[in-house]
Enzyme design. Sequence first.
Site, short mmCIF file in Angstrom:
data_model
loop_
_atom_site.label_atom_id
_atom_site.label_comp_id
_atom_site.label_asym_id
_atom_site.label_seq_id
_atom_site.Cartn_x
_atom_site.Cartn_y
_atom_site.Cartn_z
NE ARG A 35 -4.08 -1.94 1.88
CZ ARG A 35 -4.81 -2.58 2.80
NH1 ARG A 35 -4.51 -2.47 4.07
NH2 ARG A 35 -5.84 -3.30 2.45
CE LYS A 218 -19.38 -16.98 6.29
NZ LYS A 218 -19.57 -15.98 7.34
N GLY A 374 -8.89 -8.71 -1.37
CA GLY A 374 -8.20 -9.40 -0.27
C GLY A 374 -7.49 -10.68 -0.61
N GLY A 397 -13.14 -4.19 -0.07
CA GLY A 397 -14.55 -3.79 -0.12
C GLY A 397 -14.84 -2.78 -1.21
P1 AMP Z 1 -13.55 -14.66 1.30
O1 AMP Z 1 -13.03 -13.77 2.38
O2 AMP Z 1 -15.02 -14.92 1.35
O3 AMP Z 1 -13.05 -14.28 -0.07
O4 AMP Z 1 -12.93 -16.10 1.62
C1 AMP Z 1 -11.55 -16.37 1.59
C2 AMP Z 1 -11.30 -17.56 2.45
O5 AMP Z 1 -12.06 -18.65 1.98
C3 AMP Z 1 -9.86 -18.02 2.45
O6 AMP Z 1 -9.29 -17.78 3.70
C4 AMP Z 1 -9.96 -19.51 2.16
O7 AMP Z 1 -9.16 -20.29 3.02
C5 AMP Z 1 -11.42 -19.81 2.40
N1 AMP Z 1 -11.88 -20.97 1.66
C6 AMP Z 1 -11.79 -21.20 0.34
N2 AMP Z 1 -12.26 -22.42 0.04
C7 AMP Z 1 -12.66 -23.00 1.19
C8 AMP Z 1 -13.20 -24.26 1.53
N3 AMP Z 1 -13.43 -25.16 0.61
N4 AMP Z 1 -13.48 -24.51 2.83
C9 AMP Z 1 -13.22 -23.57 3.77
N5 AMP Z 1 -12.71 -22.35 3.51
C10 AMP Z 1 -12.42 -22.07 2.23
#
Ligand code: AMP
Length: 416
Positions: A35, A218, A374, A397
């Site tokens: 950054r 998610k 991120g 974000g």
């Molecule tokens: P997000 O912040 O929603 O973009 O999610 C990123 C996180 O999702 C990372 O830390 C990954 O470790 C996690 N992630 C990706 N695939 C999986 C999975 N199959 N099971 C659990 N966590 C996951």
Amino acid sequence: MAKIENYNFNGKKAIVRVDFNVPLDENGNITDDTRIRGALPTLKKILADGGALILMSHMGKPKGKVNEKLSLAQIRDAVAKALGTDVKFAPDCAKAQEAAAELKPGEVLLLENLRFYPEEEGKPVGIDKNDPAYEDAKKAMKESQKEFAKTLASYADVYVNDAFGTAHRRHASTAVIADYFDKQDKMLGYLMEKEVKAVDNILKDIQRPFTAIMGGSKVSTKIGIIENLMDKVDNLILCGGMTFTFAKANGGEIGNSIVENDKLDLARHIIDLAKEKGVNLVLATDCVAADDFSNDANTQVVPVGKIPEGWEGLDAGPDSIIAFREAILPAKTILWNGPAGVFEFDNFAKGSKAIADAIVEATDNGAFSLVGGGDSVACVNKFGLADSVSYVSTGGGALLEAIEGKTLPGVAAVAE
Ligand code: AMP
């Protein structure tokens, strides 16, 4: 809108909102200075023109209180080194009038963490949202936010916003402050210009085919983007943890895999929407399942809807990887947000690495590729591929909201 390239900062004091919210280790050492480096083109242009710099940023979430662990004094030396010049420090960002007045051309003043003042974010503190007095407290805070922004503005002749990471917030330093400058004396910095241009590339000047890859944990946090992208993309790869919400929605057995049980209908809705819009929806068909959430867990490759009890899907399987590559390689526009597995564990990073490799190949073949938000940035950095894609966004974000099609207050404020 005024353009930084055409502005002559000679003899002017420029107050620049940067995003110096860099990660620190327990000893206060910077672990990733991306950054700071990102802001350098803007800062160097101002100094080279013969301007003086007043730098302002937040760090972490001090929630309106002084917190030494989040003091920007810790990064003063790193900023000085990056700029190749001394940096003065104002220990109270709202009482820096004298220090700002004394600044000479070529000098740099770093203000203390803006969020030590609740006025920066403009949210009332210490009062519950359900409290009957909350609305009055909110109004009062909006007024003091204006005063705070006015004070910051009083330090300088010109305002530059180069903090894309906070551009989706209407904070004192990111948006409100712009009201106190004339139209010709407020502008985006180079980093912000690049970010805005990159988003335009994938939302407006789309070269086809357009493949978006959305991963992460998610579906609920990505739904706004997924819906907005449905009108734009040719191929949509949904991967990562959200795979299992889809697999369950399709009646599959997902063992202990991460799932959002209240989003099964949403998953079905996305599948229907893709059909309706003629989008090629690519969902993982197989996965690498583990018997424990750890790098050293035992593994087996299974269909996403046939995961044995006690096992959980932590990465994309080989068939899914082939399907992902097929959708990525011919693309001329690519957006990637969110990993395809728990890439933090080396043994479950294959899916994400395969996506990164395919994006690099497509980019070599002339695609515009934007990686952002991120964890996908951490991913390309982990694989050493950040320089091999077209653009890596610094915004989390902010990037996601921009892709959702929302107007960013930090951009709008300098355009008004
Ligand atoms: P997000 O912040 O929603 O973009 O999610 C990123 C996180 O999702 C990372 O830390 C990954 O470790 C996690 N992630 C990706 N695939 C999986 C999975 N199959 N099971 C659990 N966590 C996951």
